[in-house]
Design a protein around this motif. Structure first.
Motif, PDB file in Angstrom:
ATOM      1  N   TRP A 162       0.636  -1.223  -0.012  1.00 15.94           N
ATOM      2  CA  TRP A 162       0.015  -0.152   0.281  1.00 15.94           C
ATOM      3  C   TRP A 162       0.963   1.232  -0.111  1.00 15.94           C
ATOM      4  CZ3 TRP A 162      -1.671  -4.406   1.845  1.00 15.94           C
ATOM      5  CH2 TRP A 162      -3.084  -4.811   1.429  1.00 15.94           C
ATOM      6  N   HIS A 163       2.281   1.029  -0.327  1.00 17.78           N
ATOM      7  CA  HIS A 163       3.075   2.383  -0.635  1.00 17.78           C
ATOM      8  C   HIS A 163       2.463   3.295  -1.378  1.00 17.78           C
ATOM      9  CE1 HIS A 163       6.743   4.460  -0.452  1.00 17.78           C
ATOM     10  NE2 HIS A 163       6.656   4.706  -1.514  1.00 17.78           N
ATOM     11  N   GLY A 164       2.432   4.539  -0.993  1.00 24.46           N
ATOM     12  CA  GLY A 164       1.978   5.635  -1.907  1.00 24.46           C
ATOM     13  C   GLY A 164       0.418   5.834  -1.749  1.00 24.46           C
ATOM     14  N   THR A 165      -0.427   5.059  -0.766  1.00 22.91           N
ATOM     15  CA  THR A 165      -1.697   5.331  -0.667  1.00 22.91           C
ATOM     16  C   THR A 165      -1.927   6.822  -0.055  1.00 22.91           C
ATOM     17  OG1 THR A 165      -1.878   3.077  -0.121  1.00 22.91           O
ATOM     18  CG2 THR A 165      -3.880   4.401   0.485  1.00 22.91           C
ATOM     19  N   TRP A 166      -1.321   7.089   1.019  1.00 23.53           N
ATOM     20  CA  TRP A 166      -1.483   8.483   1.619  1.00 23.53           C
ATOM     21  C   TRP A 166      -1.560   9.643   0.709  1.00 23.53           C
ATOM     22  CZ3 TRP A 166      -4.567   8.665   5.463  1.00 23.53           C
ATOM     23  CH2 TRP A 166      -4.481   7.599   6.230  1.00 23.53           C
ATOM     24  N   LEU A 198      -4.023  13.675  -2.850  1.00 21.18           N
ATOM     25  CA  LEU A 198      -4.214  14.262  -4.253  1.00 21.18           C
ATOM     26  C   LEU A 198      -5.944  14.108  -4.569  1.00 21.18           C
ATOM     27  CD1 LEU A 198      -1.528  12.891  -6.273  1.00 21.18           C
ATOM     28  CD2 LEU A 198      -1.853  15.217  -5.673  1.00 21.18           C
ATOM     29  N   VAL A 199      -6.500  13.290  -4.206  1.00 18.29           N
ATOM     30  CA  VAL A 199      -7.874  13.010  -4.480  1.00 18.29           C
ATOM     31  C   VAL A 199      -8.953  13.766  -3.427  1.00 18.29           C
ATOM     32  CG1 VAL A 199      -9.764  11.283  -4.316  1.00 18.29           C
ATOM     33  CG2 VAL A 199      -7.725  10.472  -5.291  1.00 18.29           C
ATOM     34  N   SER A 200      -8.248  14.134  -2.243  1.00 16.40           N
ATOM     35  CA  SER A 200      -9.241  15.075  -1.199  1.00 16.40           C
ATOM     36  C   SER A 200      -9.600  16.227  -1.723  1.00 16.40           C
ATOM     37  CB  SER A 200      -8.494  14.978   0.044  1.00 16.40           C
ATOM     38  OG  SER A 200      -7.306  15.833  -0.118  1.00 16.40           O
ATOM     39  N   ASN A 201      -8.648  16.867  -2.357  1.00 18.33           N
ATOM     40  CA  ASN A 201      -9.027  18.343  -2.869  1.00 18.33           C
ATOM     41  C   ASN A 201     -10.310  18.317  -3.605  1.00 18.33           C
ATOM     42  OD1 ASN A 201      -8.875  20.877  -3.388  1.00 18.33           O
ATOM     43  ND2 ASN A 201      -7.393  20.744  -4.851  1.00 18.33           N
ATOM     44  N   PRO A 202     -10.554  17.521  -4.538  1.00 18.59           N
ATOM     45  CA  PRO A 202     -11.941  17.585  -5.333  1.00 18.59           C
ATOM     46  C   PRO A 202     -13.127  17.190  -4.437  1.00 18.59           C
ATOM     47  CG  PRO A 202     -10.283  16.626  -6.690  1.00 18.59           C
ATOM     48  CD  PRO A 202      -9.764  16.687  -5.434  1.00 18.59           C
ATOM     49  N   ALA A 203     -12.759  16.315  -3.505  1.00 21.21           N
ATOM     50  CA  ALA A 203     -14.017  15.834  -2.601  1.00 21.21           C
ATOM     51  C   ALA A 203     -14.296  16.986  -1.677  1.00 21.21           C
ATOM     52  CB  ALA A 203     -13.597  14.774  -1.805  1.00 21.21           C
TER      53      ALA A 203
END
Length: 102
Positions: A58-62, A67-72
């Protein structure tokens, strides 16, 4: 989140691939060995979990979640402002109708 291990293993496979020149005609067996030794997704995932630990899959999940949180967040705020404006407009129309009757 569920597909992150697949992306990590795929990235490792792509990074490990080197340009392999076809063997000379006098040694056709080498080409077959090269084709059999190409990494397979499940084997790479197994190697990563055994050598580096399961969490490394799961390396890179955070960073992806960041990056996805901004549009959310933007969508959430947009919806809250839209509901607030609609309620304000509805309350404003109610006051106007009350004034007309007096």
């Amino acid at each position: 989140f569920l597909t992150t291990p697949l992306w990590v293993a795929t990235r490792r496979i792509m990074e490990s691939q080197v340009v392999v020149h076809p063997p000379p005609l006098s040694q056709p067996d080498k080409q077959l060995k090269t084709q059999k030794q190409q990494p397979n997704l499940w084997k790479v995932m197994h190697q990563i979990s055994c050598n580096e630990g399961v969490l490394q899959l799961w390396h890179g999940t955070w960073s992806s979640l960041l990056l996805v949180s901004n549009p959310a967040i933007q969508y959430f705020l947009y919806e809250q402002v839209r509901v607030w404006l609609l309620e304000r407009k509805r309350k404003g129309q109610g006051r106007r109708t009350d004034r007309r009757h007096h």
